[in-house]
Scaffold this motif. Structure first.
Motif, PDB file in Angstrom:
ATOM      1  N   CYS A 163       0.832  -1.209   0.000  1.00 14.18           N
ATOM      2  CA  CYS A 163       0.000   0.000   0.000  1.00 14.18           C
ATOM      3  C   CYS A 163       0.866   1.258   0.000  1.00 14.18           C
ATOM      4  CB  CYS A 163      -0.918   0.004   1.214  1.00 14.18           C
ATOM      5  SG  CYS A 163      -2.244  -1.216   1.139  1.00 14.18           S
ATOM      6  N   CYS A 164       1.976   1.205   0.734  1.00 12.44           N
ATOM      7  CA  CYS A 164       2.883   2.366   0.776  1.00 12.44           C
ATOM      8  C   CYS A 164       3.493   2.616  -0.601  1.00 12.44           C
ATOM      9  CB  CYS A 164       3.971   2.133   1.820  1.00 12.44           C
ATOM     10  SG  CYS A 164       3.376   2.116   3.523  1.00 12.44           S
ATOM     11  N   GLU A 165       3.845   1.542  -1.314  1.00 10.52           N
ATOM     12  CA  GLU A 165       4.386   1.713  -2.654  1.00 10.52           C
ATOM     13  C   GLU A 165       3.343   2.325  -3.590  1.00 10.52           C
ATOM     14  OE1 GLU A 165       7.469   1.282  -3.784  1.00 10.52           O
ATOM     15  OE2 GLU A 165       8.048   0.872  -1.705  1.00 10.52           O
ATOM     16  N   ILE A 166       2.091   1.874  -3.455  1.00  9.84           N
ATOM     17  CA  ILE A 166       1.011   2.429  -4.283  1.00  9.84           C
ATOM     18  C   ILE A 166       0.809   3.905  -3.957  1.00  9.84           C
ATOM     19  CG2 ILE A 166      -1.447   2.267  -4.819  1.00  9.84           C
ATOM     20  CD1 ILE A 166      -1.260  -0.721  -4.159  1.00  9.84           C
ATOM     21  N   THR A 167       0.903   4.254  -2.656  1.00  8.03           N
ATOM     22  CA  THR A 167       0.710   5.644  -2.247  1.00  8.03           C
ATOM     23  C   THR A 167       1.747   6.564  -2.891  1.00  8.03           C
ATOM     24  OG1 THR A 167      -0.177   4.883  -0.122  1.00  8.03           O
ATOM     25  CG2 THR A 167       0.526   7.170  -0.256  1.00  8.03           C
ATOM     26  N   LYS A 168       2.980   6.090  -3.006  1.00  7.77           N
ATOM     27  CA  LYS A 168       4.006   6.892  -3.676  1.00  7.77           C
ATOM     28  C   LYS A 168       3.591   7.190  -5.123  1.00  7.77           C
ATOM     29  CE  LYS A 168       7.896   4.920  -1.071  1.00  7.77           C
ATOM     30  NZ  LYS A 168       9.151   4.155  -1.185  1.00  7.77           N
ATOM     31  N   LYS A 169       2.999   6.197  -5.801  1.00 10.50           N
ATOM     32  CA  LYS A 169       2.591   6.405  -7.185  1.00 10.50           C
ATOM     33  C   LYS A 169       1.344   7.268  -7.277  1.00 10.50           C
ATOM     34  CE  LYS A 169       4.826   2.113  -8.476  1.00 10.50           C
ATOM     35  NZ  LYS A 169       4.711   0.716  -8.889  1.00 10.50           N
ATOM     36  N   VAL A 170       0.525   7.204  -6.239  1.00 13.21           N
ATOM     37  CA  VAL A 170      -0.634   8.091  -6.183  1.00 13.21           C
ATOM     38  C   VAL A 170      -0.176   9.547  -6.233  1.00 13.21           C
ATOM     39  CG1 VAL A 170      -2.391   8.989  -4.609  1.00 13.21           C
ATOM     40  CG2 VAL A 170      -2.242   6.532  -5.046  1.00 13.21           C
ATOM     41  N   SER A 171       0.819   9.885  -5.400  1.00 11.53           N
ATOM     42  CA  SER A 171       1.308  11.258  -5.383  1.00 11.53           C
ATOM     43  C   SER A 171       1.988  11.638  -6.684  1.00 11.53           C
ATOM     44  CB  SER A 171       2.293  11.430  -4.217  1.00 11.53           C
ATOM     45  OG  SER A 171       3.418  10.579  -4.389  1.00 11.53           O
ATOM     46  N   GLN A 172       2.452  10.636  -7.422  1.00 12.76           N
ATOM     47  CA  GLN A 172       3.160  10.909  -8.672  1.00 12.76           C
ATOM     48  C   GLN A 172       2.211  11.115  -9.850  1.00 12.76           C
ATOM     49  OE1 GLN A 172       5.994   7.865  -9.590  1.00 12.76           O
ATOM     50  NE2 GLN A 172       6.732   8.875 -11.463  1.00 12.76           N
ATOM     51  N   TYR A 173       1.093  10.369  -9.900  1.00 13.50           N
ATOM     52  CA  TYR A 173       0.241  10.351 -11.075  1.00 13.50           C
ATOM     53  C   TYR A 173      -1.111  11.025 -10.878  1.00 13.50           C
ATOM     54  CZ  TYR A 173       3.652   6.845 -12.553  1.00 13.50           C
ATOM     55  OH  TYR A 173       4.825   6.202 -12.885  1.00 13.50           O
ATOM     56  N   PHE A 174      -1.536  11.240  -9.644  1.00 12.47           N
ATOM     57  CA  PHE A 174      -2.853  11.838  -9.418  1.00 12.47           C
ATOM     58  C   PHE A 174      -2.726  13.346  -9.298  1.00 12.47           C
ATOM     59  CE2 PHE A 174      -5.261   8.000  -7.417  1.00 12.47           C
ATOM     60  CZ  PHE A 174      -5.122   7.335  -8.625  1.00 12.47           C
ATOM     61  N   ASP A 175      -3.804  14.029  -9.625  1.00 11.92           N
ATOM     62  CA  ASP A 175      -3.862  15.468  -9.507  1.00 11.92           C
ATOM     63  C   ASP A 175      -3.788  15.873  -8.022  1.00 11.92           C
ATOM     64  OD1 ASP A 175      -4.459  18.203 -10.661  1.00 11.92           O
ATOM     65  OD2 ASP A 175      -6.152  17.948  -9.287  1.00 11.92           O
ATOM     66  N   ALA A 176      -2.973  16.876  -7.705  1.00  9.59           N
ATOM     67  CA  ALA A 176      -2.728  17.256  -6.310  1.00  9.59           C
ATOM     68  C   ALA A 176      -3.997  17.710  -5.613  1.00  9.59           C
ATOM     69  CB  ALA A 176      -1.662  18.350  -6.255  1.00  9.59           C
ATOM     70  N   GLU A 177      -4.832  18.503  -6.306  1.00  2.00           N
ATOM     71  CA  GLU A 177      -6.057  18.990  -5.677  1.00  2.00           C
ATOM     72  C   GLU A 177      -7.007  17.839  -5.398  1.00  2.00           C
ATOM     73  OE1 GLU A 177      -6.745  21.905  -4.600  1.00  2.00           O
ATOM     74  OE2 GLU A 177      -4.962  22.951  -5.331  1.00  2.00           O
ATOM     75  N   ARG A 178      -7.091  16.916  -6.321  1.00  2.00           N
ATOM     76  CA  ARG A 178      -7.971  15.764  -6.135  1.00  2.00           C
ATOM     77  C   ARG A 178      -7.471  14.906  -4.967  1.00  2.00           C
ATOM     78  NH1 ARG A 178     -11.328  13.236 -10.072  1.00  2.00           N
ATOM     79  NH2 ARG A 178     -10.332  14.521 -11.671  1.00  2.00           N
ATOM     80  N   VAL A 179      -6.160  14.701  -4.899  1.00  2.00           N
ATOM     81  CA  VAL A 179      -5.589  13.919  -3.802  1.00  2.00           C
ATOM     82  C   VAL A 179      -5.825  14.607  -2.471  1.00  2.00           C
ATOM     83  CG1 VAL A 179      -3.421  13.098  -2.802  1.00  2.00           C
ATOM     84  CG2 VAL A 179      -3.858  12.811  -5.246  1.00  2.00           C
ATOM     85  N   SER A 180      -5.636  15.921  -2.442  1.00  2.00           N
ATOM     86  CA  SER A 180      -5.773  16.650  -1.185  1.00  2.00           C
ATOM     87  C   SER A 180      -7.179  16.533  -0.625  1.00  2.00           C
ATOM     88  CB  SER A 180      -5.411  18.121  -1.416  1.00  2.00           C
ATOM     89  OG  SER A 180      -5.563  18.855  -0.234  1.00  2.00           O
ATOM     90  N   ARG A 181      -8.196  16.565  -1.514  1.00  3.60           N
ATOM     91  CA  ARG A 181      -9.587  16.499  -1.045  1.00  3.60           C
ATOM     92  C   ARG A 181      -9.954  15.113  -0.537  1.00  3.60           C
ATOM     93  NH1 ARG A 181     -10.427  19.677  -5.761  1.00  3.60           N
ATOM     94  NH2 ARG A 181     -11.009  17.793  -6.915  1.00  3.60           N
ATOM     95  N   ALA A 182      -9.316  14.065  -1.069  1.00  7.54           N
ATOM     96  CA  ALA A 182      -9.762  12.697  -0.766  1.00  7.54           C
ATOM     97  C   ALA A 182      -8.814  11.910   0.123  1.00  7.54           C
ATOM     98  CB  ALA A 182      -9.975  11.933  -2.082  1.00  7.54           C
ATOM     99  N   CYS A 183      -7.647  12.460   0.466  1.00 10.39           N
ATOM    100  CA  CYS A 183      -6.659  11.616   1.152  1.00 10.39           C
ATOM    101  C   CYS A 183      -6.665  11.741   2.666  1.00 10.39           C
ATOM    102  CB  CYS A 183      -5.254  11.927   0.623  1.00 10.39           C
ATOM    103  SG  CYS A 183      -4.590  13.521   1.166  1.00 10.39           S
ATOM    104  N   GLY A 184      -7.692  12.356   3.200  1.00  9.29           N
ATOM    105  CA  GLY A 184      -7.756  12.454   4.660  1.00  9.29           C
ATOM    106  C   GLY A 184      -7.734  11.110   5.351  1.00  9.29           C
TER     107      GLY A 184
END
Length: 931
Positions: A163-184
């Protein structure tokens, strides 16, 4: 096309069987399809891709939730291989169905997928999809992040790391605003894993958090939740985790400094500025790690790179401001040229933001190298690093100082190490915060934990090296409640907080560095002791670690330091004051020469008590003597001549209090001054008489002074002996005889014995002229009778016998018969003493007694004494027999006839007639010679 249809017919039945109700049929079908399409297939890849896209993907994805574990396992494996086989554009069309089926296996609690191994395979498939699809997964960010937050609660460590490895790729490929709203929820799950028992999980979690918050929007929205949890990692038991923390903090700082500063409409920090100081504090905490090479050095290197980037950012901002100001100025000039007149805009002002950032001067760490902690061995702080830490010092330092007095030992130890690192980097820039730093050093050096106390003392040594002595002494003096004397010439208020002049307006921003810190005043003995312990290190580092360090103190600074020492002359503070005095002598050296009497006064007080080591005090006196080019004895003699009168002033009339050090100082001075005491004996006598008065002086004072008298009497110095002899009457009448008189109480009995010992020493050394002895005999005799009758103290009876013997010896020519009538009964009584040693001593006194008898003395008393002596001649103790025999030999010279008659009478009664017969013959022969 016909070829594809033929191929489809070969697999169509197996595809249909994937939806059969029989579990065995489904399993057989999926296994067969796997072999046909992937493992052993010779079909063209485009046929396989088309089958998957048109016929297979829906039943295959439904198998993710199949009841048969084998079906689920093969379906996940096939999907991962199909992801590599299909074109990315075609795979993107399958993502809604694929992610819905895949994420559903671990998106709810309890997990629908009960097999731990298959959950891990599902996560690996999701990870692989990120590698293949990358940004194409962005529309599904909310679902993916929600599923990851649930999957992170899996008990399997490998699943957590995946999951930690996937999270690194999330920050790399997902839009920052979208991640910020949903990653709480995702951030919450990651933070929970920071406490996992496996260090690899903790490190992987930390790295994933670092990558997730590396974008601006997530960092601004979620850093507040993350920072408190990072504090716990400073004490993580694994060095690899702490090292990862340092690397992530560095990346956050470097990234944050590149963010555009937001528009600020209030005085508070905005944007990344809200977190910068807190991140710097954490990075400094890692730099203070006990693993200096593996962890501390990494953090220091990161701090240096961050400081360099910060300087570049500030330079660019200043350049942009200058460009903006130049543009404004050109626009203004253009308006003025067009209008034909010059605009009046009041006072000309300079925009401070246009100025390049100031860099502090490089500090020379040469003298403090032995004191530096491990991270700085061979790697000294650069000026840019010091400048950067100075910028945040007002925010960082209060938190460090607060933690150094916390309840938990681990927190205090970490805070002490951190303070050490902050001081090294800040060096001279710590000056505005000196007051608060010293207050917390006082408290920390008294900590029960040795690591905290020792580290705080090292911090004090560094502060004393970094800052000017006068500044340090002024702050210490204020904390001791003393006012600074004279004009201050050190670092001024203006230098600590420089003023800024803009036109007619002058402004100065003063930092409230003591906010939250109570005003400190060393009013109790314990607080003052703490101040002096720290002062010793401020003046001079510990000798074991400082090498040849020497602080050049001025004469004014030495005077101020001595004033502190004089304020601390109390019995409970003496050891701490001694350490400060030792540091002063090492630091001041030649500057101490003019003030040596005051320094010697302080050392003399320490020498006179039992609180300090005599060897240490003597070593400091020798150091002072070396600075003056004299010997220790010469210092005592000079000090005695110059300061004794001040010490004795009024002491012949007013009793010193028990808490006063004067008595101890006087004793120490006289014991060490040697022959120089002789010229002051006359002025000493009234003082000794007053301070040893039995009426109101304490028992301790009387004992001390009698010990001093005994020392002076027994000194082998002719000048001193002559002076005592000349003042013997005052010594006996004023000091010794009053203390020899009987008084109730055990302490008075000991004092009386001490006084009699002093009288005996005087008489034994013949320091009392016969005229004086004859004069005091009237007062001495009752005292001797009392001591001779003291049935509770054999020592008193013994010393009284010795004193009486010496008295009779010195008064042989001047003692009269009446005085001897008082003496003989006491001597005869002591012949019956229970202590044989006393009886032997009495024999010696009786020997002298008979030598003092006048020729016409009472025959009746003479006969009475002889009868008693002949009785004791039969004593079973041979030593007493010999003593009595010697006394009788002296007694025969008084009256031969009477003696011969008494001796002949004793022959018949005695158990030793031979001795009596010898005495008869002695008397007969002496009588014949006399006739």
């Amino acid at each position: 096309m016909d070829g594809y249809q033929e191929f489809l017919l070969t697999v169509k039945r197996d595809i249909n069987c994937l939806s059969d109700n029989d579990r065995a049929v489904r399993r057989g079908a999926v296994v067969k399809l796997e072999k046909t399409l992937l493992s052993g297939s010779k079909a063209p890849p485009d046929y396989v891709a088309k089958v998957v896209l048109e016929e297979l993907h829906k039943p295959l994805f439904r198998l993710f939730a199949d009841q048969g574990e084998k079906c689920r396992e093969v379906a996940l494996s096939m999907t991962m291989r199909f992801a590599d086989l299909l074109p990315v554009q075609d795979l993107e069309n399958l993502l809604p169905l694929l992610l819905a089926a895949l994420l559903g296996r671990f998106r709810s609690h309890p997990f629908p997928e009960q097999s731990e191994e298959l959950r891990l395979e599902a996560l690996r498939l999701l990870n692989h999809l990120f590698d293949v699809c990358k940004e194409r997964l962005n529309p599904f960010a909310s679902d993916v992040l929600d599923a990851l937050s649930k999957a992170l609660t899996d008990s399997c460590p490998d699943a957590k790391k995946e999951c930690c490895e996937i999270t690194k790729k999330v920050s790399q490929y997902f839009d920052a605003e979208r991640v910020s709203r949903a990653c709480g929820p995702l951030v919450g799950s990651l933070l929970a894993n920071l406490k996992h028992q496996q260090w690899k999980v903790r490190r992987a979690t930390l790295e994933s958090i670092g990558a997730l918050l590396l974008q601006e929007a997530p960092m601004m929205d979620h850093m507040e939740d993350v920072l408190p949890q990072l504090n716990l990692l400073l004490s993580d038991r694994t060095a690899g985790v702490r090292q990862s923390l340092a690397e992530n903090l560095e990346r956050w700082l470097l990234k944050g400094l590149s963010f555009r500063p937001p528009m600020s409409f209030d005085d508070g920090p905005e944007g990344f500025d809200k977190f910068e100081s807190r991140l710097v504090l954490l990075l400094l905490g890692v730099a203070a790690d006990e693993e200096a090479e593996q962890v501390g050095a990494v953090a220091l290197g990161g701090l240096e790179r961050v400081a360099a980037l910060k300087h570049e950012v500030l330079l660019k901002r200043a350049a942009k401001e200058r460009e903006r100001e130049e543009a404004k100025q050109k626009a203004k000039e253009a308006r003025e040229a067009k209008a034909g007149y010059k605009e009046e805009d009041g006072v000309e002002r300079t925009n401070p933001r246009c100025q390049d950032p100031e860099v502090v001067a490089a500090f020379d760490y040469t003298q403090v190298l032995p004191l530096l902690p491990q991270p700085f061995q061979g790697r000294l702080p650069a000026p840019l690093t010091t400048t950067y830490v100075k910028f945040h010092l007002g925010t960082i330092l209060p938190q460090v100082l607060t933690n150094i007095t916390q309840w938990t030992t681990d927190i205090r130890e970490a805070a002490a190490r951190l303070l050490q690192v902050v001081l090294v980097i800040a060096n001279k820039q710590i000056a505005p915060y000196l007051d608060a730093v010293l207050v917390h050093m006082y408290k920390a050096q008294a900590d029960d934990d040795s690591k905290v106390s020792q580290t705080s003392l090292l911090c004090a040594s560094m502060v004393g090296t970094f800052l000017g002595p006068e500044m340090v002494l002024e702050v210490v003096g204020k904390q001791l409640g003393l006012k600074h004397e004279g004009d201050r010439k050190g670092t001024s208020f203006d230098e600590l907080w420089p003023q800024d002049r803009q036109g007619r307006q002058t402004t100065r921003t003063v930092q409230d560095v003591l906010a939250g810190v109570k005003t400190f005043a060393a009013t109790t003995a314990e607080s003052r002791r703490q101040v002096f312990i720290v002062l010793a290190r401020l003046l001079h580092p510990s000798s074991g670690s400082s090498g040849q360090f020497r602080r050049p103190l001025s004469k004014q600074e030495v005077k101020l330091a001595i004033r502190f020492l004089e304020e601390g002359i109390r019995s409970e503070l003496l050891p701490a004051v001694l350490a400060a005095t030792e540091s002063l002598l090492k630091a001041g050296e030649d500057a101490c020469i003019d003030e040596w009497p005051r320094v010697f006064d302080v050392l003399l007080r320490m020498k006179s008590g039992e609180e300090c080591s005599a060897q240490t005090v003597d070593a400091n006196i020798d150091h002072l003597a070396q600075l003056l080019g004299r010997s220790r004895r010469q210092l005592y003699e000079e000090h005695l001549r110059s300061r004794l009168l001040d010490l004795l002033h009024g002491a012949d009339a007013v009793l010193w209090e028990d808490t006063s050090p004067n008595r101890h100082i006087l004793e120490t001075l006289l014991r060490n001054a040697g022959p120089a005491v002789a010229e002051h004996v006359g002025s000493l006598m009234p003082v000794l008489a007053r301070q040893a008065s039995p009426e109101d002086a304490s028992a301790a004072a009387r004992v001390d002074l009698l010990g001093l008298v005994h020392f002076l009497v027994n000194e082998e110095d002719e000048a001193l002996a002559s002076a005592i002899q000349a003042n013997s009457l005052a010594l006996l009448d004023g000091v010794l005889l009053p203390n020899c008189s009987w008084r109730p109480g055990q302490s008075n009995g000991k004092i009386r014995r001490g006084g009699m010992v002093c009288v005996h020493a005087l008489l034994r050394r013949h320091l009392v002229p016969s005229t004086v002895l004859n004069e005091v005999f009237v007062d001495l005799m009752p005292i001797l009778k009392s001591c001779l009758d003291d049935s509770w103290s054999p020592d008193n009876r013994m010393v009284a016998c010795l004193v009486l013997s010496c008295t009779l010896t010195d008064l042989q020519a001047e003692i009269n018969g009446e005085q001897l009538r008082e003496v003989y009964p006491e001597l005869l009584k002591r012949l019956d003493d229970s202590n044989d040693k006393i009886r032997v001593a009495v024999c010696e006194a009786l020997d002298v007694f008979f030598k003092c008898l006048p020729h016409n003395w009472s025959r009746t008393l003479y006969e009475y004494i002889l009868r008693n002596l002949f009785v004791h001649l039969d004593d079973p103790n041979p030593e007493i027999q010999q003593g009595i025999y010697a006394v009788l030999q002296s007694a025969v010279h008084q009256d031969y006839a009477t003696f011969q008659k008494e001796a002949q009478s004793a022959v018949v009664k005695s158990s030793h007639p031979r001795l009596c017969e010898e005495l008869v013959r002695l008397a007969d022969s002496l009588q014949k010679v006399a006739n």
